[in-house]
Design a protein around this motif. Structure first.
Motif, PDB file in Angstrom:
ATOM      1  N   THR A  97       0.832  -1.203   0.000  1.00  0.00           N
ATOM      2  CA  THR A  97       0.000   0.000   0.000  1.00  0.00           C
ATOM      3  C   THR A  97       0.868   1.254   0.000  1.00  0.00           C
ATOM      4  O   THR A  97       0.611   2.197  -0.752  1.00  0.00           O
ATOM      5  N   VAL A 134       2.475   1.683  -3.459  1.00  0.00           N
ATOM      6  CA  VAL A 134       1.504   2.143  -4.458  1.00  0.00           C
ATOM      7  C   VAL A 134       1.210   3.628  -4.260  1.00  0.00           C
ATOM      8  O   VAL A 134       1.159   4.396  -5.225  1.00  0.00           O
ATOM      9  N   LEU A 135       1.028   4.070  -3.026  1.00  0.00           N
ATOM     10  CA  LEU A 135       0.779   5.488  -2.754  1.00  0.00           C
ATOM     11  C   LEU A 135       1.989   6.344  -3.140  1.00  0.00           C
ATOM     12  O   LEU A 135       1.823   7.432  -3.704  1.00  0.00           O
ATOM     13  N   ASP A 150       4.221   5.622  -5.412  1.00  0.00           N
ATOM     14  CA  ASP A 150       4.247   5.655  -6.876  1.00  0.00           C
ATOM     15  C   ASP A 150       3.217   6.641  -7.415  1.00  0.00           C
ATOM     16  O   ASP A 150       3.483   7.384  -8.359  1.00  0.00           O
ATOM     17  N   PHE A 151       2.055   6.680  -6.809  1.00  0.00           N
ATOM     18  CA  PHE A 151       0.992   7.599  -7.215  1.00  0.00           C
ATOM     19  C   PHE A 151       1.461   9.052  -7.086  1.00  0.00           C
ATOM     20  O   PHE A 151       1.294   9.858  -7.998  1.00  0.00           O
ATOM     21  N   PHE A 152       2.082   9.395  -5.961  1.00  0.00           N
ATOM     22  CA  PHE A 152       2.543  10.761  -5.746  1.00  0.00           C
ATOM     23  C   PHE A 152       3.715  11.115  -6.651  1.00  0.00           C
ATOM     24  O   PHE A 152       3.828  12.254  -7.117  1.00  0.00           O
ATOM     25  N   ALA A 161       4.102   9.925  -9.658  1.00  0.00           N
ATOM     26  CA  ALA A 161       3.487  10.134 -10.969  1.00  0.00           C
ATOM     27  C   ALA A 161       2.863  11.524 -11.059  1.00  0.00           C
ATOM     28  O   ALA A 161       3.001  12.207 -12.085  1.00  0.00           O
ATOM     29  N   ILE A 162       2.197  11.948 -10.022  1.00  0.00           N
ATOM     30  CA  ILE A 162       1.621  13.296 -10.006  1.00  0.00           C
ATOM     31  C   ILE A 162       2.734  14.334 -10.132  1.00  0.00           C
ATOM     32  O   ILE A 162       2.635  15.276 -10.922  1.00  0.00           O
ATOM     33  N   PHE A 218      -0.788   8.331 -16.312  1.00  0.00           N
ATOM     34  CA  PHE A 218      -0.759   6.876 -16.155  1.00  0.00           C
ATOM     35  C   PHE A 218       0.564   6.284 -16.621  1.00  0.00           C
ATOM     36  O   PHE A 218       1.028   5.288 -16.076  1.00  0.00           O
ATOM     37  N   LEU A 240       2.681   6.839 -13.692  1.00  0.00           N
ATOM     38  CA  LEU A 240       2.238   5.971 -12.603  1.00  0.00           C
ATOM     39  C   LEU A 240       2.717   4.543 -12.815  1.00  0.00           C
ATOM     40  O   LEU A 240       3.184   3.888 -11.888  1.00  0.00           O
TER      41      LEU A 240
END
Length: 173
Positions: free
Chosen positions: A12, A15-16, A18-20, A22-23, A125, A128
């Motif tokens: 988790t 993944v979070l 990686d999300f940040f 990507a942003i 994406f 991401l």
């Protein structure tokens, strides 16, 4: 069972993270483009009669921004929510009326079909899912497809391709 909770927590967090990331990468790419055009002072469209006429004729009032760059030849669309067509003053002086109309119609096609928003989403994406290398190539391919779509739309609207070809040749010289 503690090891399962530990693994799920770690996944988790990754993944979070990686999300940040990507942003951050997507916004940083947008900032680079904004830095480029933000360096040039703006010229009111009304000061260039041909552009003023075309913006009225093509229903683009307030959507075209002329940048004081006489030595650079460029036109592109920026923005996601309220996109604008940026055009250099040098390009507006160098092109004929038909060529200038072809360039503005090309950019109008990007506006109407929301290509910038779509590319933003695709880039997000792609950042991401950085571990899928084919995704970056797909995004580049999609960008080229959008350019071809806009070019085809101009040929349909204008019923000829000489104006667009002439504009490309003048920009490339």
């Amino acid at each position: 069972m503690d090891w399962l909770v530990s693994i799920i927590t770690t996944i988790t967090i990754l993944v979070l993270l990686d999300f940040f990331v990507a942003i951050f990468r997507t916004i940083r790419a947008l900032d680079k483009r904004d830095d480029f055009w933000g360096r040039f002072p703006q010229v009111p469209v009304a000061q260039i009669p041909r552009l003023n006429y075309l913006s009225t004729k093509l229903k683009l009032q307030g959507r075209i921004c002329v940048l004081e760059a006489d030595y650079l030849l460029f036109a592109f669309t920026v923005g996601i929510v309220n996109p604008l067509i940026l055009i250099s003053r040098g390009l507006s002086y160098r092109l004929s009326d038909q060529e200038l109309q072809a360039v503005i119609l090309h950019e109008k096609c990007h506006l109407e079909q929301k290509h910038n928003l779509k590319m933003f989403i695709f880039s997000f994406f792609s950042n991401l899912l950085f571990f899928v290398p084919a995704l970056k190539k797909w995004v580049k391919h999609k960008r080229l497809i959008y350019q071809k779509l806009a070019d085809r739309q101009i040929v349909q609207w204008m019923q000829e391709s000489a104006s667009l070809t002439g504009a490309f040749l003048k920009i490339l010289k």
